[in-house]
Design an enzyme around this catalytic site. Structure first.
Site, PDB file in Angstrom:
ATOM      1  N   HIS A 391      -4.535   1.226   0.938  1.00 37.92           N
ATOM      2  CA  HIS A 391      -5.685   0.806   0.234  1.00 37.92           C
ATOM      3  C   HIS A 391      -7.030   1.269   0.754  1.00 37.92           C
ATOM      4  CE1 HIS A 391      -8.516  -2.079  -1.836  1.00 37.92           C
ATOM      5  NE2 HIS A 391      -7.541  -2.452  -2.449  1.00 37.92           N
ATOM      6  N   GLU A 404     -10.595  -3.963  -5.051  1.00 39.28           N
ATOM      7  CA  GLU A 404     -10.904  -3.030  -5.773  1.00 39.28           C
ATOM      8  C   GLU A 404     -11.951  -3.133  -6.941  1.00 39.28           C
ATOM      9  OE1 GLU A 404      -7.535  -0.526  -6.550  1.00 39.28           O
ATOM     10  OE2 GLU A 404      -8.045  -0.081  -8.405  1.00 39.28           O
ATOM     11  N   ARG A 407     -15.497  -2.467  -6.500  1.00 36.76           N
ATOM     12  CA  ARG A 407     -15.881  -1.468  -7.188  1.00 36.76           C
ATOM     13  C   ARG A 407     -15.951  -1.504  -8.468  1.00 36.76           C
ATOM     14  NH1 ARG A 407     -11.508   2.074  -4.875  1.00 36.76           N
ATOM     15  NH2 ARG A 407     -10.700   0.108  -3.811  1.00 36.76           N
ATOM     16  N   ARG A 428      -6.004   4.891  -5.874  1.00 39.62           N
ATOM     17  CA  ARG A 428      -6.061   4.495  -4.631  1.00 39.62           C
ATOM     18  C   ARG A 428      -5.743   5.790  -3.604  1.00 39.62           C
ATOM     19  NH1 ARG A 428      -3.570  -1.332  -4.925  1.00 39.62           N
ATOM     20  NH2 ARG A 428      -5.388  -2.230  -5.777  1.00 39.62           N
ATOM     21  N   HIS A 530      -1.203  -1.196   2.422  1.00 35.99           N
ATOM     22  CA  HIS A 530      -1.316  -2.359   1.352  1.00 35.99           C
ATOM     23  C   HIS A 530       0.017  -2.472   0.531  1.00 35.99           C
ATOM     24  CE1 HIS A 530      -3.209  -4.774  -1.624  1.00 35.99           C
ATOM     25  NE2 HIS A 530      -3.150  -3.984  -2.565  1.00 35.99           N
ATOM     26  N   HIS A 531       0.719  -1.524  -0.075  1.00 35.17           N
ATOM     27  CA  HIS A 531       1.890  -1.763  -0.750  1.00 35.17           C
ATOM     28  C   HIS A 531       2.935  -0.847  -0.295  1.00 35.17           C
ATOM     29  CE1 HIS A 531       3.559  -3.147  -4.792  1.00 35.17           C
ATOM     30  NE2 HIS A 531       3.909  -1.983  -4.672  1.00 35.17           N
ATOM     31  N   ARG A 570       0.741   3.108  -6.640  1.00 38.45           N
ATOM     32  CA  ARG A 570       0.594   2.020  -7.536  1.00 38.45           C
ATOM     33  C   ARG A 570      -0.943   1.847  -7.924  1.00 38.45           C
ATOM     34  NH1 ARG A 570      -1.043  -2.989  -7.503  1.00 38.45           N
ATOM     35  NH2 ARG A 570      -0.924  -3.263  -4.925  1.00 38.45           N
TER      36      ARG A 570
HETATM   37  O1  MEZ Z   1      -3.143  -4.694  -7.057  1.00 37.31           O
HETATM   38  C1  MEZ Z   1      -3.881  -4.619  -6.326  1.00 37.31           C
HETATM   39  O2  MEZ Z   1      -3.522  -4.248  -5.168  1.00 37.31           O
HETATM   40  C2  MEZ Z   1      -5.422  -5.223  -6.174  1.00 37.31           C
HETATM   41  C3  MEZ Z   1      -5.874  -5.152  -7.730  1.00 37.31           C
HETATM   42  C4  MEZ Z   1      -5.855  -5.125  -4.847  1.00 37.31           C
HETATM   43  C5  MEZ Z   1      -7.332  -5.441  -4.704  1.00 37.31           C
HETATM   44  O3  MEZ Z   1      -8.050  -4.415  -4.539  1.00 37.31           O
HETATM   45  O4  MEZ Z   1      -7.812  -6.344  -5.241  1.00 37.31           O
END
Ligand code: MEZ
Length: 598
Positions: A391, A404, A407, A428, A530-531, A570
């Site tokens: 992220h 996010e 932004r 991302r 992050h994911h 993602r």
């Molecule tokens: O889906 C996400 O991981 C998300 C929207 C994260 C974020 O930056 O808020």
């Protein structure tokens, strides 16, 4: 040596405590083995434990008695003057015992992600509890260990994050007897930390605002964001069932009225609570309330160490290690794996992507990937395990994700030379790569008053001390350590782009607000993991696919434990959609399977 002595002393204390409890009964007034305030106040065993010294895995009696003596979260929160208020945090109403211990020093659960200097008043100075090793060697050795007892259920759900709750509620409402297991001391998983929102196309909220969105566009953008490596059939399900997912959440009592744009998307498709509040804590509160209303059997401190199968691809239950109850078996006709991803597991991340080892993770400490390993052990196929999302905006040196949506609300990304360097609403992977290409491998989010007011989460970052504030752009530049003339020109150009609705420099499609005063703000950000996009392979019915390419019998999975939905990257806002859409499918199909098997 000292450590050995301390351990020996603690062991002796534990042995003596058990002996004392047995000898004196649960209402003993002896409190020699207690910690902190309990020790000082001569608390008895019965004060905390009630009639029985035995503790269940949910620590039910202890928590009830904690609240009986000390008051509920609201009372305790009211007594705390500091801004950082652990009894009023985004973790919601969790077990008191997640932080407080009777026999060893307490530790604020918040500090597994944050580093607050807060003290837990009068709660002891003894050695910290050692029960925080959540990266378990899942099924190692458990195979040969015998369960002490056997229970039965129709459906067992592994992992009480967003997908786990949705699957459990859905299966329960379809008539199944469900047990939802969570290895951590609190429920919520990564969903609890979700800041952004849920992506959904053609919802009543979009229509109400006169916006025309199309699930076909959501499919296209999700595929493009995932570099066309996603399973297109799963993506279609995600997109075409997304509006239903929002309706489902609203039917449970959630508020999804606010809309914002996420990276890689051409419309405002990310739904969240009014004022831009973080989606995750809100949803988990709603899920917990719905589970309680239904009297769902939710067990924390309950780690699944094995998924049981007949050896021919049919699951037959799970073996669980309860924190207090030890090893036991739950026989079940269907198992749903919703155990989440592994971005908090440094070793596993390092194995799949050595360059990401030791980078900060935005994940909760339990996101360590056992759900994938457990499924693999009984023959599940996995895909895309090396696809780990970075992220772009974690707060400086912290584990705090700067959403996010900041932004999306209009903030710009500025480098250490005071200049924009990327379209802030690109995907991302691209935004992170652009930041990591800067010599300092970090950047700043810069925003003004209108943007701050549109997104309540920014006030949270101010409370956390992550935000610089100034009365002019030049003053902000000085605080950031970037050239004032460059930052001033950057802000002026961006505001011109806002007015012209055209961004000639970076082709940002949506500039909802300018960077305006009276106050200006900046947040130092770095990319962080992050994911995890990879995981257990599933089909559109949320059935787990075995190594032979066939659907395994009675075995379902949903959410971050699975791979294929998001491809190699993602989109922001698609994780919650994934948890709700596939959680519902898994829950409904597991319940149907159970019915048919009866
Ligand atoms: O889906 C996400 O991981 C998300 C929207 C994260 C974020 O930056 O808020």
């Amino acid at each position: 040596m000292r450590n050995k002595r301390t351990i020996l002393a603690l062991m002796m204390s534990a042995v003596l405590l058990v002996a004392a409890s047995l000898a004196w009964g649960a209402d003993s007034s002896k409190s020699a083995f207690l910690s902190g305030v309990h020790k000082k106040n001569n608390v008895t065993c019965a004060d905390c434990h009630g009639k029985s010294i035995a503790v269940d895995d949910n620590e039910t009696a202890l928590n009830k008695n904690c609240k009986g003596c000390h008051g509920g979260f609201a009372d305790l929160a009211a007594k705390t003057k500091e801004h950082i208020n652990p009894h009023n945090s985004h973790l919601g109403e969790t077990n008191c015992t997640a932080c407080h211990k009777g026999h060893v020093a307490s530790k604020a659960y918040c500090n597994y992600c944050h580093s607050f200097a807060m003290k837990i008043p009068a709660m002891g100075t003894e050695k910290e509890s050692s029960d925080k090793k959540w990266v378990q060697e899942s099924s190692k050795g458990a195979k040969d260990q015998k369960s002490a007892r056997t229970e039965s259920a129709d459906v067992v759900v592994i992992g009480a994050g967003g997908s786990g709750y949705v699957a459990s509620i859905t299966a329960h409402d379809a008539g199944a007897k469900v047990i939802l297991l969570e290895k951590m001391p609190i429920t919520g998983g990564n969903s609890m930390l979700a800041a952004g929102g849920i992506n959904a196309a053609r919802t009543r909220y979009q229509e109400r605002l006169g916006m025309h969105d199309d699930p076909a566009e959501m499919v296209k953008e999700t595929m493009k964001g995932g570099r066309d490596k996603n399973d297109p059939e799963l993506v279609k399900v995600l997109a075409y069932k997304s509006a239903d997912a929002v309706d489902f959440l609203v039917s449970l009592g959630a508020d999804m009225t606010d809309l914002v744009r996420s990276g890689g998307v051409a419309v405002d498709r990310t739904h969240r609570p009014v004022g831009g509040a973080a989606v995750g804590p809100h949803l988990i509160k709603v899920y917990r309330e719905n589970a309680a209303k239904r009297n769902l059997d939710v067990r924390v401190n309950s780690e699944v160490v094995q998924i049981l199968s007949d050896g021919n691809g049919r699951v037959t239950g799970v073996q669980v290690r309860g924190k207090h109850s030890g090893l036991y078996t739950i026989k079940a006709k269907a198992v749903i794996d919703t155990a989440g991803g592994f971005a908090a597991n440094n070793e596993l991340v390092g194995f799949y992507k050595p360059q990401f080892k030791e980078t900060a993770s935005s994940n909760q400490p339990g996101a360590t990937g056992e759900g994938v390993a457990l499924a693999q052990k009984i023959g599940a196929n996995v895909i895309d395990m090396e696809q780990i999302q970075i992220h772009p905006t974690m707060g400086g040196e912290t584990k705090v994700l700067i959403s996010e949506t900041v932004r999306g609300s209009g903030a710009i990304l500025v480098n250490h030379a005071g200049k924009r360097f990327v379209n802030e609403l690109t995907t991302r992977d691209k935004a992170s790569a652009a930041i990591l290409a800067q010599p300092e491998k970090s950047a700043f989010l810069v925003l003004g008053e209108d943007i701050r007011k549109s997104n309540v989460q920014i006030d949270g970052y101010i409370v956390l001390g992550l935000v610089q504030q100034a009365d002019s752009v030049a003053e902000l530049a000085a605080k950031m350590g970037v050239p004032a003339d460059a930052l001033t020109a950057t802000v002026e150009n961006y505001n011109k782009a806002f007015a012209a609705k055209k961004d000639p420099e970076f082709q940002r499609q949506d500039i909802p607000r300018p960077v305006n005063g009276p106050k200006y703000y900046s947040i130092w950000v770095k990319p962080g993991r992050h994911h995890t996009m990879g995981g257990v392979k599933i089909n559109t019915e949320a059935q787990v696919i075995g190594k032979d390419g066939k659907a395994m019998t009675g075995f379902y999975a949903a959410g971050e434990v699975t791979g294929g939905v998001h491809g190699w990257n993602r989109l922001g806002g698609n994780a919650i959609t994934d948890t709700v859409v596939f959680g519902r499918i898994a829950g409904a199909n597991a319940a149907r399977f159970v019915k048919d098997a009866k």
